[in-house]
Design a protein around this motif. Structure first.
Motif, PDB file in Angstrom:
ATOM      1  N   LYS A 179       0.831  -1.205   0.000  1.00 47.17           N
ATOM      2  CA  LYS A 179       0.000   0.000   0.000  1.00 47.17           C
ATOM      3  C   LYS A 179       0.872   1.265   0.000  1.00 47.17           C
ATOM      4  O   LYS A 179       1.867   1.354   0.714  1.00 47.17           O
ATOM      5  N   VAL A 180       0.431   2.241  -0.826  1.00 50.89           N
ATOM      6  CA  VAL A 180       1.153   3.511  -0.968  1.00 50.89           C
ATOM      7  C   VAL A 180       0.156   4.654  -0.789  1.00 50.89           C
ATOM      8  O   VAL A 180      -0.962   4.604  -1.317  1.00 50.89           O
ATOM      9  N   CYS A 181       0.545   5.667  -0.029  1.00 49.74           N
ATOM     10  CA  CYS A 181      -0.265   6.868   0.127  1.00 49.74           C
ATOM     11  C   CYS A 181       0.503   8.063  -0.413  1.00 49.74           C
ATOM     12  O   CYS A 181       1.679   8.253  -0.078  1.00 49.74           O
ATOM     13  N   VAL A 182      -0.142   8.847  -1.267  1.00 50.43           N
ATOM     14  CA  VAL A 182       0.453  10.086  -1.767  1.00 50.43           C
ATOM     15  C   VAL A 182      -0.350  11.245  -1.180  1.00 50.43           C
ATOM     16  O   VAL A 182      -1.527  11.426  -1.505  1.00 50.43           O
ATOM     17  N   TYR A 183       0.291  12.001  -0.312  1.00 48.87           N
ATOM     18  CA  TYR A 183      -0.370  13.107   0.401  1.00 48.87           C
ATOM     19  C   TYR A 183       0.097  14.432  -0.197  1.00 48.87           C
ATOM     20  O   TYR A 183       1.301  14.672  -0.324  1.00 48.87           O
ATOM     21  N   THR A 184      -0.864  15.288  -0.544  1.00 49.00           N
ATOM     22  CA  THR A 184      -0.540  16.502  -1.288  1.00 49.00           C
ATOM     23  C   THR A 184      -0.947  17.762  -0.541  1.00 49.00           C
ATOM     24  O   THR A 184      -2.072  17.876  -0.046  1.00 49.00           O
ATOM     25  N   LEU A 185      -0.040  18.713  -0.521  1.00 50.60           N
ATOM     26  CA  LEU A 185      -0.303  20.049   0.005  1.00 50.60           C
ATOM     27  C   LEU A 185      -0.166  21.050  -1.135  1.00 50.60           C
ATOM     28  O   LEU A 185       0.599  20.841  -2.078  1.00 50.60           O
ATOM     29  N   GLY A 186      -0.941  22.158  -1.038  1.00 48.78           N
ATOM     30  CA  GLY A 186      -0.729  23.235  -2.000  1.00 48.78           C
ATOM     31  C   GLY A 186      -1.648  23.216  -3.196  1.00 48.78           C
ATOM     32  O   GLY A 186      -2.795  22.771  -3.133  1.00 48.78           O
ATOM     33  N   CYS A 187      -1.101  23.664  -4.314  1.00 49.67           N
ATOM     34  CA  CYS A 187      -1.882  24.040  -5.494  1.00 49.67           C
ATOM     35  C   CYS A 187      -2.386  22.850  -6.300  1.00 49.67           C
ATOM     36  O   CYS A 187      -2.012  21.695  -6.066  1.00 49.67           O
ATOM     37  N   ARG A 188      -3.222  23.156  -7.297  1.00 53.72           N
ATOM     38  CA  ARG A 188      -3.749  22.113  -8.177  1.00 53.72           C
ATOM     39  C   ARG A 188      -2.642  21.484  -9.023  1.00 53.72           C
ATOM     40  O   ARG A 188      -2.764  20.338  -9.445  1.00 53.72           O
ATOM     41  N   GLU A 210       4.262  24.841   5.406  1.00 52.67           N
ATOM     42  CA  GLU A 210       5.449  24.087   5.792  1.00 52.67           C
ATOM     43  C   GLU A 210       5.258  23.408   7.153  1.00 52.67           C
ATOM     44  O   GLU A 210       5.678  22.269   7.359  1.00 52.67           O
ATOM     45  N   GLN A 211       4.595  24.103   8.072  1.00 51.97           N
ATOM     46  CA  GLN A 211       4.318  23.525   9.393  1.00 51.97           C
ATOM     47  C   GLN A 211       3.438  22.289   9.259  1.00 51.97           C
ATOM     48  O   GLN A 211       3.685  21.258   9.910  1.00 51.97           O
ATOM     49  N   LYS A 212       2.410  22.383   8.413  1.00 49.48           N
ATOM     50  CA  LYS A 212       1.521  21.237   8.206  1.00 49.48           C
ATOM     51  C   LYS A 212       2.289  20.084   7.570  1.00 49.48           C
ATOM     52  O   LYS A 212       2.086  18.912   7.933  1.00 49.48           O
ATOM     53  N   ALA A 213       3.177  20.405   6.635  1.00 46.53           N
ATOM     54  CA  ALA A 213       3.981  19.361   6.003  1.00 46.53           C
ATOM     55  C   ALA A 213       4.829  18.637   7.043  1.00 46.53           C
ATOM     56  O   ALA A 213       4.873  17.402   7.070  1.00 46.53           O
ATOM     57  N   ARG A 214       5.479  19.384   7.929  1.00 45.51           N
ATOM     58  CA  ARG A 214       6.316  18.760   8.957  1.00 45.51           C
ATOM     59  C   ARG A 214       5.490  17.865   9.883  1.00 45.51           C
ATOM     60  O   ARG A 214       5.908  16.762  10.247  1.00 45.51           O
ATOM     61  N   ARG A 215       4.300  18.352  10.235  1.00 46.86           N
ATOM     62  CA  ARG A 215       3.431  17.564  11.123  1.00 46.86           C
ATOM     63  C   ARG A 215       3.038  16.247  10.459  1.00 46.86           C
ATOM     64  O   ARG A 215       3.103  15.176  11.088  1.00 46.86           O
ATOM     65  N   MET A 216       2.640  16.302   9.199  1.00 44.47           N
ATOM     66  CA  MET A 216       2.216  15.081   8.505  1.00 44.47           C
ATOM     67  C   MET A 216       3.403  14.150   8.249  1.00 44.47           C
ATOM     68  O   MET A 216       3.264  12.922   8.338  1.00 44.47           O
ATOM     69  N   ALA A 241       6.016   9.098   9.267  1.00 53.92           N
ATOM     70  CA  ALA A 241       7.281   8.429   9.599  1.00 53.92           C
ATOM     71  C   ALA A 241       7.087   7.390  10.690  1.00 53.92           C
ATOM     72  O   ALA A 241       7.805   6.381  10.738  1.00 53.92           O
ATOM     73  N   LYS A 242       6.108   7.624  11.558  1.00 50.47           N
ATOM     74  CA  LYS A 242       5.807   6.665  12.622  1.00 50.47           C
ATOM     75  C   LYS A 242       4.966   5.499  12.099  1.00 50.47           C
ATOM     76  O   LYS A 242       5.081   4.375  12.588  1.00 50.47           O
ATOM     77  N   LYS A 243       4.125   5.773  11.100  1.00 52.42           N
ATOM     78  CA  LYS A 243       3.214   4.747  10.592  1.00 52.42           C
ATOM     79  C   LYS A 243       3.851   3.860   9.529  1.00 52.42           C
ATOM     80  O   LYS A 243       3.571   2.658   9.465  1.00 52.42           O
ATOM     81  N   GLY A 244       4.661   4.454   8.655  1.00 50.05           N
ATOM     82  CA  GLY A 244       5.155   3.725   7.493  1.00 50.05           C
ATOM     83  C   GLY A 244       6.599   3.286   7.602  1.00 50.05           C
ATOM     84  O   GLY A 244       7.332   3.690   8.516  1.00 50.05           O
TER      85      GLY A 244
END
Length: 430
Positions: free
Chosen positions: A2-11, A53-59, A64-67
């Motif tokens: 299983k792979v998750c791609v998490y996206t922040l920002g623009c379209r 950037e803060q949200k990116a660091r949090r996610m 990193a703990k899950k995967g």
């Protein structure tokens, strides 16, 4: 796996993430959402604001703990690689300039796993491959019902508050013939809505026929049942040809304009390439070719030099022009920008008060726009089904529930009807 791609920002980030998902699906991997367990997480980051950037660091920390491994890419990864790597031992940073190489990572991981390598070892051993910024050409979309087509990259403007042009580089564009080819491939794959994306979309071939030129070449090639949407329209390169293109019935009546301010003084201070008079022309022209289109805008509260008078000029402009929605950002000083050490910053308390005023205004403007649409004939793209009802987005970007869709209806299909009330769409009887 299983792979998750998490996206922040623009379209554009969303478009590139979908292409990465597509590459993993083709190799037999399963794509999951961020709240599900995965062996590999890929985080596509944004650097527009410090909050992004803060949200990116949090996610990244959570993943990193899950995967087993976390790959971080995007604009933030381009600008702050060292900071990101410090977040965990299983984090691999792929700068923006090498992001397209991730389109080849799935093949490498698949072969490595067969050789009994761990996911982390596999990802760490992946070698960057030279690829074009236009290699993103997904034929399937895991997180969206509409297709995204990247046709432009980079930005030649140097807005004094913006870090993106530093990360993304100079403007480039996909040749018109290739735009047409890819759009027709998406249409053949069954997509009835295609979103054209870019860093600064209206900078497409701005020394030639421009964005309007390529759209006018593309439109006659498309089926009458296919619709186009533009991700965003920087005002400085909106011209008569682009307005002409927007008048076509295949173009959705939805436009997003990064306005930022309506004060000529502030626009000049932050090195924007237009003035309030041009903004007025753009809005008037779009409304002349579309019946009360959904026009949204980005606006930054508290830009350096913004006085009480400047803020009122912007607030009044937004209210008078009846925008359908405001995307409000408190000014965030960004490293590597001309305004980072600006001496004429607005006090943070005042900045936040102004942002709150604009957000309240946005609620009112959105309600007013929705009320104007009640009873009007609209089109909806079906996106998800729950408890017997479909949910989707109208051509003019209203999120709605549709509870009289035929059982044979499919996700990604366009249906016609009218807005019965806020949030409720009724399909026409055939």
């Amino acid at each position: 796996m299983k792979v998750c791609v998490y996206t922040l920002g623009c379209r554009l980030n969303q478009c590139e993430s979908e292409a990465i998902c597509d590459s993993f699906l083709k190799e037999g991997f399963e794509i999951v959402k961020e709240d599900e367990e995965a062996s590999l997480y890929i985080v596509n980051t944004c650097t527009v604001t410090s909050k992004a950037e803060q949200k990116a660091r949090r996610m990244i920390r959570i993943f990193a703990k899950k995967g087993e491994a976390v790959v971080v890419t995007g604009c933030y990864a381009q600008m702050n690689e060292k900071e990101i790597k410090a977040l965990g031992d299983n984090i691999i940073c792929v700068p923006l300039v090498k992001k397209a190489s991730l389109l080849q990572m799935a093949k490498h991981i698949k072969a490595s796993l067969i050789s009994n390598m761990s996911v982390l070892e596999s990802v760490t051993s992946f070698s960057d491959i030279d690829t074009s910024v236009f290699s993103y050409n997904a034929q399937s979309f895991s997180y969206h019902s509409r297709a995204y087509l990247k046709i432009q990259e980079g930005c030649d403007n140097e807005c004094a508050y913006c870090r993106v042009h530093v990360a993304r580089g100079k403007s480039q564009f996909l040749e018109p013939d290739e735009v047409i080819k890819r759009a027709l491939e998406l249409e053949k794959s069954g997509f009835r809505e295609i979103v054209l994306t870019g860093v600064n979309l209206t900078m497409y071939d701005h020394d030639g026929d421009g964005l309007g030129g390529v759209i006018l070449k593309l439109l006659p090639k498309l089926s009458v049942d296919t619709r186009l949407r533009l991700s965003s329209m920087e005002p400085d390169h909106i011209d008569d040809k682009l307005i002409e293109a927007c008048s076509n019935f295949r173009m959705h009546p939805h436009f997003h304009i990064p306005l930022q301010s309506a004060s000529d003084k502030v626009l000049k201070r932050v090195n924007r390439k237009y003035n309030a008079s041009h903004l007025e022309w753009v809005i008037k022209a779009l409304r002349e070719v579309k019946d009360d289109p959904f026009i949204a805008c980005d606006v930054i509260a508290g830009l350096p030099s913004e006085s009480v008078e400047d803020f009122e000029i912007t607030r009044s402009f937004l209210e008078e022009k009846k925008f359908a929605a405001l995307h409000v950002f408190p000014y965030s000083p960004r490293p590597d920008t001309a305004l980072f050490d600006a001496k004429d910053r607005v006090e943070e308390r005042v900045r936040d008060e102004r942002a709150a005023i604009l957000r309240d205004l946005s609620v009112k403007l959105s309600d007013d726009y929705i009320n104007r649409q009640i009873g009007k004939n609209l089109e909806v793209l079906l996106e998800s089904r729950k408890n017997g009802a479909f949910y989707g987005t109208t051509g003019n970007y209203l999120k709605v529930k549709i509870d009289n869709v035929p059982l044979s209806a499919q996700r990604g299909q366009l249906v016609k009807g009218h807005l019965a009330k806020k949030g409720l769409f009724v399909v026409d009887e055939s």
